[in-house]
Each structure stands twice: as structure tokens, then as C-alpha cells.
Write an enzyme that holds these catalytic residues in place. Structure first.
Site, short mmCIF file in Angstrom:
data_model
loop_
_atom_site.label_atom_id
_atom_site.label_comp_id
_atom_site.label_asym_id
_atom_site.label_seq_id
_atom_site.Cartn_x
_atom_site.Cartn_y
_atom_site.Cartn_z
N TYR A 133 -8.17 -0.30 -3.18
CA TYR A 133 -8.24 1.11 -2.78
C TYR A 133 -6.88 1.59 -2.29
CZ TYR A 133 -9.69 5.35 -0.33
OH TYR A 133 -9.82 6.66 0.10
N SER A 162 -5.01 9.26 0.57
CA SER A 162 -5.71 8.82 1.77
C SER A 162 -4.73 8.10 2.67
CB SER A 162 -6.86 7.89 1.41
OG SER A 162 -7.34 7.18 2.54
#
Length: 325
Positions: free
Chosen positions: A184, A158
């Protein structure tokens, strides 16, 4: 590792998974897509199956998988829980024992910005699920990947990797305060470093690895976010409809799956590996890319990749060497 620079792809941010795989014949090849029954994984499964590949979708929730994948041909559902080492090992053992070469593995499953949770070994859940689970899976499937004689392993990272590097001094947030976005970002950096480390080991066996940013797409991945957090991504227009604007990285699920499919199946990537991709192209280093595109320096650091690989072997107790024996 191949050089981190564009290769002249004829696709772009607006391309869909179906467009990327058009004209490609994957008949006779078997692919595994983790998370292949939700979000972008469904569109990845659909595109690869449409090109003729047989797709194995590991599922923790078989009933949901059957509902979501109904009508897509060439798909087989197998039991697996990416958060359970024993379940991963059992799944991989079944695949290897069947003697089926695995030509494509797309590691699409993941969790994002979750409250603090730990696995049975005490590891922070985003790092454990997004990275360690897939590390175990690749190690278990290693003989089947090598047997394909030209496999690709695609890890869905990501742009969130830009939040920060892997904090090797406190990966599991034992001493620093837990921050769901830092966790994350660390996990997504780990996905990119994993592709780098795997490609270094796999290239001589015909196994090449890639990582990628799919785009910003509102899926079940956002289930832990508040309404305000979701709105901050500007995913809805003034009428409350989901916004699709690939130029701003706001993509449809079909566009979001395109880079995964591009990395998994396009022939122009033959002989390339270890690179981070976006918009169906090899990305530039962050400092050379426009806007907030590109790959951060800590996510393409070969020393960090090696450090993460050695640590992952120690934390999981598995390795490619042990899987080959």
C-alpha cells in the site's frame, strides 16, 4: 514542479469540501471522479457538482453508483473497471470521441491493504489498481485534458506513502515476502510520483497535477482490515461512535474530501503543480513538518518520478504521445 511549501491557504484540517468550493463557479466545466460513488469520492462528486460542474463518474457497479449518487444533480455514470485495461481504454475513447474537454480529473478510486492478488499481467493488485490503472486513464484522456486549456489532475495518495518508496527492483513482490502495508505504501508513493511526473509533462499544455493525503476516514477502503487493525487507528470513541477530530487527522467524509476539492478547484493554485498537499494546503517536506505530517523525500524525488514514468509506459504500453496521435 512548484516548491513544496505552504502557500497561505485560508482553509485547514477542519474545512469541508462544501466550504472549500463555496463561491466558485464551475459551470460549463466537466470533471471526472474515479471512485466517485463511494467513500470520499461521493463527497468530492457532490461538492464539484454543487459548484456547477458536470461530473462523469466511471463505475464498475452501475447499480451501486445509481443508488449512491441519487439526488445529486449534474452527474453522469459511465461504465469503467479500473482493473481492466480494455475497459479503461474504451471509457477514455468514448470521452475523447465526444469532444468534451475535461477540466478536472480526480483519481480517488483505490484499494488498501489487500491480500496478495495480481492482475492479468502479473502485477501486484494495489500497485496495478491505484497507480497503473490511473496512469492508463490519464494517457487515454490526454487529448481531452489538453483541450480544456487549464486542466487539473488530482491523485489521492495517503500519508501511507511514508511507509516506504517504490521498490523498483521488486515492485510486484516476486522475490520479497508480500506485506500488504508495504504494498500500500509503495502504491501511495507511486501516486505522488505520478503527479510529479505528470506535472512536468503537462505544465506546458496547461495540465497541472497534484497529489494529497485526505486524512484518516473510516470508509469501504478499510474492508480488508481486521477489527484490531481498524481500532489501531483510534477511529472510534469510548462509546463506539466514529471519532471526528481533524487536529488528530481523524476526519468526516466531508472534511476528507476537502483537500481533493481544494486542489481541483481553488484559484490560488493557478500556476502551481507537482506538489503533495494535506489539510487544504501544500504540505511541507516530512523533516520540516510537525508530527507525522508532510511528504517523504522519496515521494518528491524527481529522478524516482521519471523512473516510474518510463517504467509505467513500458508496463502499460501507453503514453501521452500515443494518446495525442
Amino acid at each position: 514542479m512548484s516548491e513544496q511549501k505552504p502557500i497561505g491557504s485560508r482553509f485547514n484540517a477542519a474545512s469541508t469540501a462544501e466550504e472549500v468550493v463555496a463561491g466558485i463557479d464551475l459551470s460549463g466545466k466537466t470533471a471526472i471522479v474515479t471512485g466517485g460513488y463511494s467513500g470520499l469520492g461521493v463527497e468530492t462528486t457532490r461538492a464539484l457538482a454543487g459548484a456547477g460542474a458536470t461530473i462523469i463518474v466511471p463505475a464498475r457497479d452501475r447499480a451501486k453508483a445509481e443508488r449512491t449518487l441519487a439526488g445529486i444533480e449534474n452527474v453522469r455514470i459511465e461504465a469503467m473497471d479500473l482493473s481492466d485495461p480494455a475497459s479503461i481504454a474504451a471509457f477514455a475513447d468514448r470521452i475523447v470521441a465526444a469532444g468534451t474537454p475535461i477540466s478536472i480529473l480526480v483519481n480517488s478510486a483505490g484499494i488498501m491493504a489487500t491480500p496478495l492478488a495480481r492482475d492479468a499481467d502479473g502485477h501486484e493488485s494495489q500497485f496495478s489498481t491505484n497507480h497503473l490503472g490511473h496512469f492508463r486513464l490519464v494517457a487515454g484522456l490526454w487529448p481531452a485534458l489538453v483541450a480544456a486549456g487549464g486542466a487539473r489532475v488530482v491523485s489521492v495518495s495517503s500519508r501511507g506513502h511514508q511507509i516506504g518508496p517504490v521498490d523498483f527492483d521488486d515492485i510486484d513482490f516476486h522475490t520479497r515476502a508480500y506485506d500488504k502495508w508495504q504494498a500500500y505504501g509503495q502504491a501511495k508513493t507511486a501516486n505522488a510520483l505520478f503527479a510529479l511526473g505528470l506535472d512536468r509533462r503537462g505544465a506546458e499544455h496547461g495540465v497541472r497535477a497534484f497529489s494529497l493525503h485526505p486524512g484518516v476516514i473510516l470508509t469501504d477502503l478499510a474492508r480488508h482490515l481486521s477489527e484490531d487493525e481498524i481500532n489501531a487507528f483510534d477511529v472510534y470513541d469510548e462509546n463506539g461512535n466514529r471519532r471526528v477530530d481533524p487536529a488528530r487527522d481523524l476526519k468526516s467524509p466531508q472534511q476528507g474530501a476537502a483537500t481533493s476539492v481544494w486542489a481541483a478547484a481553488r484559484p490560488e493554485l493557478d500556476g502551481i503543480g507537482g506538489v503533495y498537499c494535506e489539510d487544504c494546503e501544500v504540505a511541507l517536506p516530512q523533516g520540516e513538518a510537525a508530527g507525522n505530517k508532510g511528504v517523504a523525500p522519496w515521494a518528491m524525488d524527481p529522478d524516482a518520478a521519471e523512473r516510474l514514468w518510463v517504467l509505467s509506459e513500458r508496463l502499460t504500453g501507453v503514453s501521452l504521445a500515443s494518446a495525442a496521435n
